[in-house]
Enzyme design. Structure first.
Site, PDB file in Angstrom:
ATOM      1  N   ASN A 165      28.875  18.940  46.172  1.00  0.00           N
ATOM      2  CA  ASN A 165      28.953  17.542  46.617  1.00  0.00           C
ATOM      3  C   ASN A 165      29.371  17.426  48.078  1.00  0.00           C
ATOM      4  OD1 ASN A 165      30.280  16.284  43.460  1.00  0.00           O
ATOM      5  ND2 ASN A 165      28.189  16.702  44.093  1.00  0.00           N
ATOM      6  N   ALA A 200      24.765  11.872  44.290  1.00  0.00           N
ATOM      7  CA  ALA A 200      25.266  13.180  44.710  1.00  0.00           C
ATOM      8  C   ALA A 200      26.593  13.521  44.036  1.00  0.00           C
ATOM      9  CB  ALA A 200      25.417  13.219  46.228  1.00  0.00           C
ATOM     10  N   ILE A 204      27.717  12.293  41.088  1.00  0.00           N
ATOM     11  CA  ILE A 204      27.700  12.263  39.620  1.00  0.00           C
ATOM     12  C   ILE A 204      27.125  13.584  39.128  1.00  0.00           C
ATOM     13  CG2 ILE A 204      26.660  11.196  37.581  1.00  0.00           C
ATOM     14  CD1 ILE A 204      26.705   8.550  39.020  1.00  0.00           C
ATOM     15  N   ASP A 225      48.446  27.974   4.716  1.00  0.00           N
ATOM     16  CA  ASP A 225      48.785  28.299   3.340  1.00  0.00           C
ATOM     17  C   ASP A 225      49.080  29.801   3.272  1.00  0.00           C
ATOM     18  OD1 ASP A 225      49.109  28.024   0.618  1.00  0.00           O
ATOM     19  OD2 ASP A 225      46.975  28.184   0.174  1.00  0.00           O
ATOM     20  N   THR A 259      17.882  22.970  41.673  1.00  0.00           N
ATOM     21  CA  THR A 259      18.377  24.333  41.899  1.00  0.00           C
ATOM     22  C   THR A 259      19.725  24.603  41.243  1.00  0.00           C
ATOM     23  OG1 THR A 259      19.377  23.650  43.995  1.00  0.00           O
ATOM     24  CG2 THR A 259      17.123  24.485  44.079  1.00  0.00           C
TER      25      THR A 259
END
Length: 925
Positions: free
Chosen positions: A713, A286, A288, A332, A746
Site C-alpha cells: 500500500n 489501494a 482495501i 473428561d 500480481t
C-alpha cells in the site's frame, strides 16, 4: 412429537400393577391398537436434530460479512464512476471467495454427517405376548423390550425382570463402572442410579432383562440433554470478531486516506470534483486488501485438511483458528485421558506382591516377580487366585481384528482385565473351564458386592470361587491362604489386608478380593439349595487383584506440549477424587498440591468462588453434567478461550458452551458429536494438541498475509503523494489501473501462498495469544509501513525518476503522457512487483531464517512468484494490455535492475531477524 414426559422416578417406585395401568401395558406387552394410540400420542422414538440453517441463507451468509459488504460497495462505486473493469474485478474476488467458503463448509458438514451413528436400528419387543423385532424408531411407551448382553438400549425403561443385568451408563455419567439393574426399586448414589431404571443411549454389558419403555425420543434423558444443547445460541468465533474489527480498521484507514486525497486533489492540484473522486477511489481501493477473505478462507481450509490427516475433523472453518487461541482445555478423564480399559497392575497376596506388565487389553505383558516373569506352578496362592478369576468370569475376550490390535470385549471391563491377567500368566481359559465345568452361578449383587461360581474339578470335587469388594468378601472369610498353607485368619491378617487396600486406594487404584471354599459332600449333592446366604461363608481369603484404567500412552507427551504452549488442562470427571487426582498427577496434569473440588462442593460454590477456583491448579471430581457446563462458563468469565472434550451425552451442554467443543468420533455419542465443533476420529487426546498447533499456524499465516499485502500500500500511495504535494508538477508515477494490477493481479497468488505456510519452529513454545492482541498489531504496522513499505517506495520512486533522468530530466520537465511517461510508470510498477517478491519471502517467518525452512519449500509461493513475473511481462509487452494499463516495453538493463532488487532486501531482512534472535529473544527468555 410428544409433549409430555412421564416422571421416571415416580414410575420406578410404583407397585407393578399400578405401573402397568399407568403406562397402559401389561406383562404381555402392548397390543396393536395400544401401539397405534401410543404412536399418535408420543410420536417416533428418535432424537431430532436441531434445525439447521436454511440452505439459501447458508449460501448467502458467505457474501454478507463486513469485508464482503465493503467490497460490494467498492465495486459499485467503481462502476458508478465509469471504472467498469475495476468494479467487475472486485466483485469477482468477492464471488470466488464466497463460493469457496460455502464449498469448504459444505464438505466439512458432509464428513461430519457421515460420522453419525444414531441409536440402534432394531430392538426386540414383546407385543401381544409374542417376541418380534422392530425398528427402534417404532418403540413407544409401554413396549416390553427384551435386552441381552451387548444390546444398546433405545428408550428409558423400567426393569420388569432381570437376570444379572449390568449396564454401561458411561454415555450418561462419563464413567465406565457398570451398574447393576434389577426389578426392585433402589435409588442408589447420584443421578441415573435407580436400580430398576435403564436409559436410552446406554449399553447392556452383561446379563439379560425384560424392561418396559416409559419415555422415548426427545422425552428420554438422552433427548432432554440433546434439547438443552440445541437450545443454546451459536456465537461468533474469535476470528469472526477479529476479522470484523480488522475490516473496520482498514475501512477507516482507506476511507480517511480517500477523503484526504480527494481534498488534496481539489486544493493542491485543482482537479475537478469528479476527477478528484476517481483519483481518491483509487487510493481507497489501494488500501482495501481485496485478497484478505480468500487468504483467510484458504488458510482455514488448508488447516482443516491438515487436521483431517491428523484425525481431527473440523465442522466449521473458523473453529480452526479458535483452536489456536485456546488457553484452557476442560477434559473428561475416562476414555479421553485414559484408555477406558481396566488393567490389572498388581496381584497382592498375604505372602507376596506381584506386578503385572502391559497396559490395556492387548495381551503383551507378564506377571512379574521383581524383574523375572512368573509362570504357572510357582506360587500356590497365585495359581489359585488366577484359577479363581478365570473360572468365576462371564466375559469373553475375542481375538483382535482391528488395526490397533485391540480385541473385542463381550462383557465387563473389570472381568476383561481378569481374563487378560490369566493370559499374561499363560493360562488357557478354555482348557481350564473345560477341566472345571461350572455347576452353578451365584450372580453378582450390588448389596452383597460379590459373585460366586461353583465348579467341578477332574476328581468330581466342587469348589466355590468368590470375587468382589474387599469388605463384602472379608465379612464371609474364616481362613487365609499364605505360604501354601491354610490357617485361621487373625485380626492382624485383616489389618494387613485392609492397610494394603487403603494404600492402593490412595493411588487411585481399585482392589478386587478373591476367596474360595471346597464344598462338603452334603452341599455337593443338591446344588439347587445352594444360595448366596448359605454358601458364601467360611471362605478362605486368597488375595487382591489391583486394577486401574491406564492413561493413554500418548497423553504424557501431549500434556507436556500443552503446558509448554501455556495451555492449562483441567480434568473434569465423574470419577472419585482420589482416582481422579492420581491419574492427573501421574500424567503430569497437576502436582500433588492441586486442589480437588467435588461435585458436592461445587453445588454449594458461588459463581465468584468458582471463578477463583479455576484460576489455580485444580481438578473436578464426582461432577454432574450441568456442573461441567458451569466450569466451562466460569473459565470463559475469566477471559479464557476454552476447549471442552467429551464423548457422552452428559458432555453435550459443555461442548456447545465451550469456544471449541471436541467430541470423540469412535466412542462419542451422537448428541456429543452434534454439539461439538471438532470430532476426533481416533479419540486421541494428542490430536487436540496437534490441532491447536495448526490453529496457531493459521492465525500466524493470516498475519503474514497482512504484512505482505499492506506493505504494497505504501509504494502504491507514495507516487500519489508526490503528485499531490508537487501540485501536479510530478505526474502520477502509478495509475489507478496499475494499482489494481498489483492488488488483484500480481499480489494475489503469493499472498494465498502465505496462507499455506507450515508451522514455524517454536510456535508451540509461545503462550496463547492474548484476547487483547489483534491481527493488525504494532509489529505488522511498523514492518509493513515503516520498513518494507518505505523501502519499496524509495526503490520504485527512484526507478521512476531514473527513467526520466535518462531522457533528460531535470533539464526537461516531466511529462504526463507519451512513451517516456509510459516507460517510467511501467518500471515503477515492475519495481513494486519485484519488491513484493522479496516481501513474500521475508514474510514467511517472524524470527526464523527463511533459509532454514527452505527457500523453495513453499511451492505455492514459488508458483505465485512465477505467475506474477509472467503477468507483469504480459502487461508490459502485449500491445492490447499496454493500452489498458499504460505500459511500455522495458529493455535488458531495466530487467537486470528489477531482478537484482529482491536479493539485498532478503539479505537485509535475514540480518534483522538474526539480530532479533540473538539479542531480543535471549533477553525475553
Amino acid at each position: 412429537m410428544p409433549s409430555q414426559k412421564q416422571s421416571s422416578d415416580q414410575l420406578a417406585q410404583m407397585p407393578i400393577d399400578q405401573f402397568y395401568q399407568t403406562v397402559a401395558s401389561s406383562d404381555n406387552g402392548l397390543n396393536a391398537n395400544q401401539v397405534k394410540t401410543q404412536e399418535a400420542k408420543y410420536g417416533p422414538n428418535v432424537i431430532t436434530a436441531a434445525k439447521g440453517q436454511n440452505k439459501l441463507w447458508q449460501f448467502l451468509k458467505n457474501f454478507t460479512s463486513l469485508m464482503a459488504i465493503l467490497l460490494w460497495v467498492s465495486g459499485f462505486i467503481a462502476i458508478f464512476a465509469q471504472m467498469l473493469e475495476l468494479g467487475i474485478a472486485i466483485w469477482a474476488v468477492n464471488m470466488i471467495n464466497g463460493l469457496f467458503s460455502f464449498w469448504q463448509e459444505n464438505q466439512a458438514q458432509k464428513a461430519s454427517d457421515a460420522l453419525k451413528k444414531m441409536l440402534p436400528t432394531k430392538a426386540t419387543v414383546i407385543r401381544d405376548g409374542q417376541s418380534q423385532q422392530i425398528d427402534t424408531a417404532a418403540i413407544v411407551p409401554g413396549d416390553l423390550l427384551v435386552i441381552s448382553a451387548g444390546d444398546s438400549i433405545s428408550a428409558d425403561a423400567r426393569v420388569i425382570s432381570s437376570d444379572s443385568l449390568q449396564v454401561d451408563e458411561s454415555a450418561l455419567t462419563g464413567e465406565s463402572d457398570l451398574t447393576d439393574k434389577k426389578a426392585d426399586y433402589h435409588h442408589g448414589e447420584g443421578k441415573f442410579a435407580e436400580h430398576n431404571l435403564v436409559y436410552a443411549g446406554t449399553v447392556a454389558s452383561a446379563g439379560s432383562a425384560k424392561v418396559m419403555a416409559i419415555n422415548t425420543g426427545m422425552n428420554t434423558e438422552f433427548g432432554q440433554i440433546a434439547k438443552l444443547t440445541q437450545g443454546q445460541q451459536s456465537k461468533p468465533s474469535p476470528l469472526e470478531i477479529e476479522l470484523n474489527r480488522l475490516t473496520r480498521q482498514l475501512s477507516i484507514i482507506a476511507i480517511s486516506i480517500g477523503v484526504a486525497f480527494f481534498l488534496a486533489a481539489i486544493f493542491f492540484v485543482h482537479y475537478p470534483m469528479a476527477q478528484s473522486f476517481i483519483f481518491a477511489l483509487g487510493m481507497v481501493v489501494a488500501f482495501i486488501p481485496e485478497g484478505l477473505l480468500p487468504t483467510v478462507t484458504l488458510s482455514l481450509a488448508q488447516g482443516v485438511q491438515r487436521m483431517a490427516k491428523k484425525h481431527a475433523l473440523v465442522k466449521n472453518l473458523n473453529s480452526v483458528e479458535t483452536l489456536g487461541e485456546t488457553t484452557v482445555i476442560a477434559s473428561d478423564k475416562t476414555g479421553t485421558l485414559t484408555q477406558n480399559q481396566m488393567t490389572i497392575n498388581n496381584v497382592w497376596l498375604p505372602d507376596k506382591v506381584y506386578t503385572v506388565s502391559g497396559e490395556g487389553y492387548v495381551n503383551n505383558g507378564q506377571v512379574m516377580d521383581g524383574d523375572q516373569p512368573v509362570k504357572a506352578g510357582k506360587n500356590a496362592g497365585l495359581d489359585l487366585l488366577l484359577k479363581a478369576v478365570t473360572l468365576n468370569n462371564d466375559t469373553a475376550v475375542k481375538a483382535a481384528n482391528k488395526p490397533d490390535g485391540q480385541p473385542q470385549i463381550v462383557g465387563t471391563p473389570t472381568e476383561a482385565s481378569l481374563v487378560i491377567l490369566a493370559q499374561k500368566y499363560q493360562l488357557n481359559s478354555d482348557e481350564l473351564n473345560a477341566q472345571n465345568p461350572r455347576q452353578k452361578t451365584l450372580v453378582f449383587d450390588s448389596d452383597r458386592k460379590r459373585m460366586s461360581t461353583i465348579n467341578k474339578n477332574e476328581k468330581g470335587q466342587l469348589t466355590l470361587y468368590t470375587k468382589g469388594a474387599l469388605d463384602g468378601v472379608l465379612a464371609k472369610t474364616k481362613s487365609i491362604l499364605t505360604n501354601g498353607q491354610v490357617r485361621d485368619i487373625t485380626d492382624n491378617d485383616v489389618q494387613q489386608i485392609q492397610a494394603a487396600n487403603e494404600s492402593y486406594a490412595k493411588q487411585g487404584l481399585r482392589a478386587l478380593a478373591v476367596a474360595y471354599r471346597d464344598l462338603s459332600d452334603n452341599e455337593s449333592q443338591d446344588l439347587s439349595k445352594a444360595t448366596a446366604e448359605n454358601t458364601e461363608q467360611n471362605l478362605t481369603f486368597v488375595g487382591l487383584t489391583i486394577m486401574a484404567d491406564p492413561p493413554r500412552p500418548e497423553i504424557y507427551a501431549a500434556v507436556k506440549k500443552a503446558h509448554q504452549a501455556g495451555i492449562r488442562i483441567i480434568m473434569v470427571t465423574g470419577d472419585g477424587p482420589i482416582t481422579g487426582k492420581s491419574v492427573a498427577v501421574k500424567i503430569g496434569l497437576v502436582s500433588n498440591q492441586a486442589r480437588v473440588v467435588t461435585g458436592d462442593e461445587l453445588t454449594n460454590m458461588s459463581d465468584d468462588d468458582l471463578r477463583e477456583a479455576v484460576k489455580g491448579e485444580v481438578l473436578f471430581a464426582r461432577v454432574a453434567p450441568e456442573q461441567k457446563y458451569r466450569i466451562v462458563k466460569a473459565n470463559q468469565a475469566n477471559g479464557e478461550i476454552v476447549a471442552s472434550t467429551g464423548d457422552g451425552v452428559n458432555d453435550a451442554p459443555a461442548l456447545k458452551q465451550a469456544d471449541i467443543g471436541i467430541a470423540m468420533g469412535a466412542t462419542g455419542t451422537d448428541v456429543a458429536k452434534e454439539a461439538a465443533d471438532m470430532i476426533l476420529t481416533d479419540d486421541n487426546f494428542a490430536s487436540i494438541i496437534a490441532a491447536i498447533e495448526e490453529g496457531r499456524t493459521v492465525y500466524s499465516n493470516i498475519q503474514k498475509f497482512l504484512l505482505y499485502i499492506l506493505n504494497s500500500n505504501v509504494p502504491e500511495a507514495f507516487p500519489s503523494v508526490l503528485f499531490l504535494f508537487s501540485g501536479g508538477l510530478i505526474p502520477l508515477p502509478l495509475t489507478v489501473m496499475q494499482i489494481l494490477t498489483i492488488d488483484l493481479g500480481t499480489d494475489m497468488l503469493p499472498a494465498l501462498g502465505l496462507g499455506s505456510e507450515k508451522s514455524e519452529p517454536g510456535v508451540m513454545q509461545e503462550p496463547p495469544r492474548s484476547r487483547k492482541a489483534h491481527l493488525l498489531n504494532k509489529s505488522i504496522i511498523w514492518k509493513a509501513f515503516a520498513l518494507y513499505g518505505l523501502v519499496a517506495s524509495l526503490i520504485s520512486s527512484a526507478a521512476y525518476f531514473f527513467v526520466n533522468y535518462a531522457y533528460g530530466w531535470p533539464k526537461h520537465a516531466l511529462s504526463a503522457s507519451g512513451s517516456v511517461y509510459a516507460e517510467a510508470t511501467t518500471i515503477t510498477l515492475a519495481a513494486i512487483v519485484f519488491c513484493q517478491i522479496a516481501a513474500a519471502m521475508n514474510a514467511r517467518t517472524k524470527y526464523t531464517s527463511v533459509f532454514k525452512i527452505g527457500l523453495f519449500s513453499n511451492r505455492h509461493i514459488i508458483t505465485g512468484i512465477i505467475f506474477e513475473i509472467f503477468l507483469i511481462s504480459l502487461i508490459i509487452y502485449v500491445p492490447f494490455l499496454q493500452g489498458v494499463f499504460n505500459t511500455h516495453a522495458l529493455g535488458v538493463a531495466e530487467w537486470l535492475f528489477l531482478i537484482a532488487i529482491p536479493i539485498p532486501l532478503v539479505l537485509l531482512e535475514e540480518l534483522r531477524k538474526w539480530f532479533v534472535r540473538k539479542y531480543f529473544m535471549k533477553l525475553s527468555q
